[in-house]
Design a protein around this motif. Structure first.
Motif, PDB file in Angstrom:
ATOM      1  N   SER A 183     -25.072  -0.246  68.296  1.00  0.00           N
ATOM      2  CA  SER A 183     -26.221   0.329  68.994  1.00  0.00           C
ATOM      3  C   SER A 183     -25.911   0.793  70.407  1.00  0.00           C
ATOM      4  O   SER A 183     -26.564   1.708  70.910  1.00  0.00           O
ATOM      5  N   ASN A 184     -24.919   0.171  71.090  1.00  0.00           N
ATOM      6  CA  ASN A 184     -24.674   0.576  72.489  1.00  0.00           C
ATOM      7  C   ASN A 184     -24.147   1.995  72.572  1.00  0.00           C
ATOM      8  O   ASN A 184     -24.167   2.591  73.644  1.00  0.00           O
ATOM      9  N   GLU A 185     -23.664   2.556  71.455  1.00  0.00           N
ATOM     10  CA  GLU A 185     -23.169   3.928  71.442  1.00  0.00           C
ATOM     11  C   GLU A 185     -24.263   4.930  71.085  1.00  0.00           C
ATOM     12  O   GLU A 185     -24.009   6.128  71.053  1.00  0.00           O
ATOM     13  N   ILE A 186     -25.476   4.441  70.784  1.00  0.00           N
ATOM     14  CA  ILE A 186     -26.505   5.339  70.259  1.00  0.00           C
ATOM     15  C   ILE A 186     -27.785   5.337  71.092  1.00  0.00           C
ATOM     16  O   ILE A 186     -28.264   6.385  71.527  1.00  0.00           O
ATOM     17  N   GLY A 187     -28.376   4.169  71.313  1.00  0.00           N
ATOM     18  CA  GLY A 187     -29.684   4.118  71.963  1.00  0.00           C
ATOM     19  C   GLY A 187     -29.625   3.541  73.360  1.00  0.00           C
ATOM     20  O   GLY A 187     -28.566   3.155  73.854  1.00  0.00           O
ATOM     21  N   SER A 188     -30.789   3.483  74.001  1.00  0.00           N
ATOM     22  CA  SER A 188     -30.872   2.909  75.343  1.00  0.00           C
ATOM     23  C   SER A 188     -31.354   1.464  75.253  1.00  0.00           C
ATOM     24  O   SER A 188     -31.205   0.811  74.221  1.00  0.00           O
ATOM     25  N   VAL A 189     -31.986   0.945  76.285  1.00  0.00           N
ATOM     26  CA  VAL A 189     -32.127  -0.494  76.433  1.00  0.00           C
ATOM     27  C   VAL A 189     -33.047  -1.166  75.407  1.00  0.00           C
ATOM     28  O   VAL A 189     -32.702  -2.196  74.840  1.00  0.00           O
ATOM     29  N   GLY A 190     -34.228  -0.589  75.131  1.00  0.00           N
ATOM     30  CA  GLY A 190     -35.212  -1.246  74.276  1.00  0.00           C
ATOM     31  C   GLY A 190     -34.624  -1.666  72.932  1.00  0.00           C
ATOM     32  O   GLY A 190     -34.068  -0.847  72.208  1.00  0.00           O
ATOM     33  N   LEU A 191     -34.765  -2.957  72.591  1.00  0.00           N
ATOM     34  CA  LEU A 191     -34.077  -3.507  71.426  1.00  0.00           C
ATOM     35  C   LEU A 191     -34.531  -2.876  70.105  1.00  0.00           C
ATOM     36  O   LEU A 191     -33.710  -2.394  69.312  1.00  0.00           O
ATOM     37  N   LEU A 192     -35.845  -2.889  69.829  1.00  0.00           N
ATOM     38  CA  LEU A 192     -36.317  -2.457  68.518  1.00  0.00           C
ATOM     39  C   LEU A 192     -36.062  -0.973  68.273  1.00  0.00           C
ATOM     40  O   LEU A 192     -35.605  -0.575  67.193  1.00  0.00           O
ATOM     41  N   GLU A 193     -36.342  -0.126  69.283  1.00  0.00           N
ATOM     42  CA  GLU A 193     -36.122   1.310  69.116  1.00  0.00           C
ATOM     43  C   GLU A 193     -34.636   1.626  68.974  1.00  0.00           C
ATOM     44  O   GLU A 193     -34.239   2.489  68.192  1.00  0.00           O
ATOM     45  N   ARG A 194     -33.808   0.892  69.742  1.00  0.00           N
ATOM     46  CA  ARG A 194     -32.347   1.096  69.637  1.00  0.00           C
ATOM     47  C   ARG A 194     -31.849   0.659  68.260  1.00  0.00           C
ATOM     48  O   ARG A 194     -31.002   1.323  67.652  1.00  0.00           O
ATOM     49  N   GLU A 195     -32.376  -0.457  67.782  1.00  0.00           N
ATOM     50  CA  GLU A 195     -32.002  -0.943  66.451  1.00  0.00           C
ATOM     51  C   GLU A 195     -32.414   0.057  65.370  1.00  0.00           C
ATOM     52  O   GLU A 195     -31.646   0.326  64.426  1.00  0.00           O
ATOM     53  N   ASN A 196     -33.614   0.629  65.498  1.00  0.00           N
ATOM     54  CA  ASN A 196     -34.073   1.624  64.535  1.00  0.00           C
ATOM     55  C   ASN A 196     -33.143   2.838  64.502  1.00  0.00           C
ATOM     56  O   ASN A 196     -32.773   3.329  63.437  1.00  0.00           O
ATOM     57  N   ALA A 197     -32.796   3.349  65.683  1.00  0.00           N
ATOM     58  CA  ALA A 197     -31.923   4.521  65.759  1.00  0.00           C
ATOM     59  C   ALA A 197     -30.556   4.213  65.147  1.00  0.00           C
ATOM     60  O   ALA A 197     -29.962   5.055  64.456  1.00  0.00           O
ATOM     61  N   THR A 198     -30.053   2.993  65.382  1.00  0.00           N
ATOM     62  CA  THR A 198     -28.744   2.610  64.844  1.00  0.00           C
ATOM     63  C   THR A 198     -28.779   2.498  63.326  1.00  0.00           C
ATOM     64  O   THR A 198     -27.858   2.938  62.634  1.00  0.00           O
ATOM     65  N   ALA A 199     -29.863   1.919  62.791  1.00  0.00           N
ATOM     66  CA  ALA A 199     -29.999   1.808  61.332  1.00  0.00           C
ATOM     67  C   ALA A 199     -30.112   3.195  60.691  1.00  0.00           C
ATOM     68  O   ALA A 199     -29.521   3.457  59.633  1.00  0.00           O
ATOM     69  N   LEU A 200     -30.866   4.114  61.329  1.00  0.00           N
ATOM     70  CA  LEU A 200     -30.963   5.475  60.798  1.00  0.00           C
ATOM     71  C   LEU A 200     -29.601   6.161  60.830  1.00  0.00           C
ATOM     72  O   LEU A 200     -29.216   6.861  59.889  1.00  0.00           O
ATOM     73  N   ASN A 201     -28.863   5.957  61.923  1.00  0.00           N
ATOM     74  CA  ASN A 201     -27.536   6.562  62.013  1.00  0.00           C
ATOM     75  C   ASN A 201     -26.631   6.060  60.884  1.00  0.00           C
ATOM     76  O   ASN A 201     -25.951   6.852  60.223  1.00  0.00           O
ATOM     77  N   ALA A 202     -26.654   4.745  60.647  1.00  0.00           N
ATOM     78  CA  ALA A 202     -25.832   4.174  59.573  1.00  0.00           C
ATOM     79  C   ALA A 202     -26.260   4.727  58.214  1.00  0.00           C
ATOM     80  O   ALA A 202     -25.421   4.993  57.341  1.00  0.00           O
ATOM     81  N   ALA A 203     -27.560   4.925  58.045  1.00  0.00           N
ATOM     82  CA  ALA A 203     -28.064   5.438  56.767  1.00  0.00           C
ATOM     83  C   ALA A 203     -27.635   6.877  56.515  1.00  0.00           C
ATOM     84  O   ALA A 203     -27.586   7.328  55.368  1.00  0.00           O
ATOM     85  N   LEU A 204     -27.315   7.617  57.580  1.00  0.00           N
ATOM     86  CA  LEU A 204     -27.054   9.049  57.462  1.00  0.00           C
ATOM     87  C   LEU A 204     -25.579   9.412  57.358  1.00  0.00           C
ATOM     88  O   LEU A 204     -25.253  10.594  57.198  1.00  0.00           O
ATOM     89  N   THR A 205     -24.669   8.460  57.446  1.00  0.00           N
ATOM     90  CA  THR A 205     -23.253   8.832  57.530  1.00  0.00           C
ATOM     91  C   THR A 205     -22.751   9.529  56.263  1.00  0.00           C
ATOM     92  O   THR A 205     -21.918  10.435  56.341  1.00  0.00           O
ATOM     93  N   SER A 206     -23.254   9.134  55.090  1.00  0.00           N
ATOM     94  CA  SER A 206     -22.833   9.824  53.863  1.00  0.00           C
ATOM     95  C   SER A 206     -23.397  11.234  53.813  1.00  0.00           C
ATOM     96  O   SER A 206     -22.713  12.178  53.384  1.00  0.00           O
ATOM     97  N   VAL A 207     -24.660  11.391  54.257  1.00  0.00           N
ATOM     98  CA  VAL A 207     -25.253  12.725  54.327  1.00  0.00           C
ATOM     99  C   VAL A 207     -24.439  13.611  55.255  1.00  0.00           C
ATOM    100  O   VAL A 207     -24.163  14.780  54.949  1.00  0.00           O
ATOM    101  N   ALA A 208     -24.032  13.048  56.384  1.00  0.00           N
ATOM    102  CA  ALA A 208     -23.243  13.816  57.345  1.00  0.00           C
ATOM    103  C   ALA A 208     -21.888  14.203  56.769  1.00  0.00           C
ATOM    104  O   ALA A 208     -21.406  15.321  56.977  1.00  0.00           O
ATOM    105  N   SER A 209     -21.273  13.272  56.037  1.00  0.00           N
ATOM    106  CA  SER A 209     -19.975  13.583  55.421  1.00  0.00           C
ATOM    107  C   SER A 209     -20.122  14.714  54.409  1.00  0.00           C
ATOM    108  O   SER A 209     -19.287  15.625  54.357  1.00  0.00           O
ATOM    109  N   GLU A 210     -21.194  14.665  53.606  1.00  0.00           N
ATOM    110  CA  GLU A 210     -21.412  15.724  52.617  1.00  0.00           C
ATOM    111  C   GLU A 210     -21.642  17.065  53.304  1.00  0.00           C
ATOM    112  O   GLU A 210     -21.114  18.103  52.873  1.00  0.00           O
ATOM    113  N   ALA A 211     -22.448  17.058  54.376  1.00  0.00           N
ATOM    114  CA  ALA A 211     -22.726  18.300  55.102  1.00  0.00           C
ATOM    115  C   ALA A 211     -21.447  18.849  55.734  1.00  0.00           C
ATOM    116  O   ALA A 211     -21.181  20.058  55.687  1.00  0.00           O
TER     117      ALA A 211
END
Length: 514
Positions: A183-211
């Motif tokens: 998460s420190n590479e993706i979001g800012s300080v707020g824990l829950l919003e940063r965690e959400n952004a990190t989980a979405l990023n992890a969910a998208l890596t296969s989509v990104a590879s395909e694209a």
């Protein structure tokens, strides 16, 4: 000077492409319908601009792509990874579990695998709780079937030791092939919003590879051996490898490209940008040539996140918007989208769209027919569009003073030239492909957003530390080291925290590394 480059922007209705030379002169442009598989639409646009420009495939140095793959995957809950979401912060953060506020279908789409483990730090870097490595290893083994991991630790933007160590443990347990987002590479300080952004990023890596693979395959199919880049949502570029690692940064890159392109085409560095597409109109602000960043949590797929996003208001009005006369004249939000040339009346279809109104009024000449529309309906619909746009322009302003307004996009004809609150209205040449121009001229950037305790270092040291890290991030994203400059520094004292804390945000940007 050649340095020929192609900028391609894939929108919901059209895929736009331009060819530009090394002096940023536009040599050719096109708008072609977006296709369901996206790739064939990219190839069609590519073929048109190469043919029109006279530039051969082997003369291209760069190809830049603004894509909606990640946005579509989240919206449609399609192609997402199953993610193991690990939060380091027990026992202090156990009251709200990860993904608690996510829509049920989206949480289910990424597997709903969550854990809260011991560890984490205070805002000033002091240890909150020891990391229990055996506990972490046991949890990793329990998540052994997931496609990717998302790791978030309390106040990791201040101190990332525990996130880094957990990532190492994941590598030791499952190997190097499973993507890990920290998460420190993706979001800012707020824990829950940063965690959400990190989980979405992890969910998208296969989509990104395909694209990315589709992008590379498309270029190979045309024999193009150029440097490839993706547009990201701060209006700059990132390498293909960087995009695969951080796909969340491609979300909303389209509106950012339009803001950059509109600023370049109009020479307006500070003002309001109105981008009228086929389905929506995006209203954003440009500050010193870059999109203004949102200062509040932004929702993606109904999930609150806090990573950098452009400050954009989208309204459901575009060239393909359906005009309704039931109970008063309204325009949108329903749209025929990329089927405009099949369903709009001016193309022989049965649906009255915003484009039909302008054809009927004689302001544009497209399609095979002139729709027969009552003049009062045309005027009422135009007024409806004017009021909606003026309202959002006013919302984007930071003062009551009039500001320059730039109107771009294929549906620009819908917006009048006399907008309330505007000091001047620009519709620059090539306005209809501003998004493709924006990604073609973009630089490469890096950012950092951290909290520093000024009890441990002085202010100058903290700012220099942030500048150095932002520069390193720009270089990692593909910038030329000799051209990187610091383009923005924000410093906010955090009086609600003890320890003389300050939040520092820095952006560095530079030209593409040849």
């Amino acid at each position: 000077m050649t340095d020929y480059r192609i900028g391609i922007d894939v929108g919901g209705t059209n895929t736009d492409a331009v060819v530009m030379d090394g002096d940023d002169n536009l040599l050719a442009k096109t708008k072609t319908p977006t296709t369901e598989d996206i790739t064939s639409g990219i190839l069609s646009a590519l073929d048109v601009v190469l043919d029109d420009s006279g530039v051969s495939e082997d003369e291209l140095d760069y190809v830049m792509l603004g894509t909606t793959h990640a946005t579509n995957a989240i919206t449609e809950r399609r192609g997402l990874n199953e993610v193991g979401v690990i939060r380091i912060g027990a026992p202090a953060t156990q009251s709200i579990r990860p993904l608690l506020e996510w829509p049920d279908d989206l949480a289910a789409a990424i597997g709903n695998n969550v854990a809260i483990l011991d560890g984490g730090h205070e805002f000033d870097g002091r240890l909150l709780n020891d990391l229990d490595e055996e506990q972490v290893r046991a949890q990793i083994r329990e998540f052994s079937d997931v496609d990717a991991f998302a790791v978030t630790s309390v106040f990791s933007p201040v101190r990332d030791d525990h996130e880094t160590r957990v990532a190492e443990l994941i590598r030791e347990e499952v190997g190097d092939d499973v993507p890990i987002s920290v998460s420190n590479e993706i979001g800012s300080v707020g824990l829950l919003e940063r965690e959400n952004a990190t989980a979405l990023n992890a969910a998208l890596t296969s989509v990104a590879s395909e694209a990315a693979n589709a992008f590379v395959d498309a270029m190979n199919e045309r024999g193009i051996d150029a440097n490839l880049y993706f547009g990201q949502n701060d209006g700059t570029l990132m390498s293909v490898d960087y995009a695969i690692r951080y796909p969340i940064f491609t979300v909303a890159s389209g509106p950012s490209n339009s803001v950059r392109g509109a600023a370049y085409l109009s020479a307006v560095e500070n003002g309001i940008i109105v981008d009228v597409g086929g389905t929506t109109t995006d209203v954003g602000a440009v500050t010193e040539g870059f999109p203004r960043e949102s200062s509040v949590a932004v929702e993606i797929g109904e999930v609150k996140t806090n990573f950098r996003m452009p400050d954009i208001i989208a309204i459901g009005i575009g060239g393909g918007s359906i005009v309704s006369t039931d109970g008063g004249v309204t325009v949108g939000p329903q749209s025929v989208g990329y089927k405009l040339t099949e369903e709009a009346k001016c193309f022989g279809g049965e649906t009255l769209t915003a484009t039909d109104l302008e054809v009927a009024a004689g302001t544009i000449d497209i399609g095979s027919e002139t729709p027969d529309v009552d003049g009062e309906i045309v005027e009422a619909a135009r007024e409806y569009v004017r009021e909606r746009v003026e309202r959002e322009v006013d919302r984007m302003k930071t003062s009551a003073e009039p500001v320059p307004v730039v109107i771009v996009g294929g549906g620009s004809i819908l917006v009048p030239d006399d907008i309330a609150g505007a000091s001047e209205v620009h519709k620059p040449d090539h306005y209809e492909v501003a998004n493709a121009v924006g990604v073609a001229i973009a630089q490469v950037s890096g950012e950092v957003d951290r909290i520093y305790s000024l009890d441990e270092m002085d202010r100058e040291e903290a700012i220099q530390h942030a500048k150095d890290e932002a520069t390193d991030n720009a270089l990692a994203a593909g910038a030329d080291a000799d051209t990187v400059d610091i383009v923005d520094v924000e410093e906010v004292p955090l009086s609600y925290l003890p320890g003389n804390a300050v939040r520092i945000k820095v952006k560095a940007a530079g030209a593409l590394d040849h």
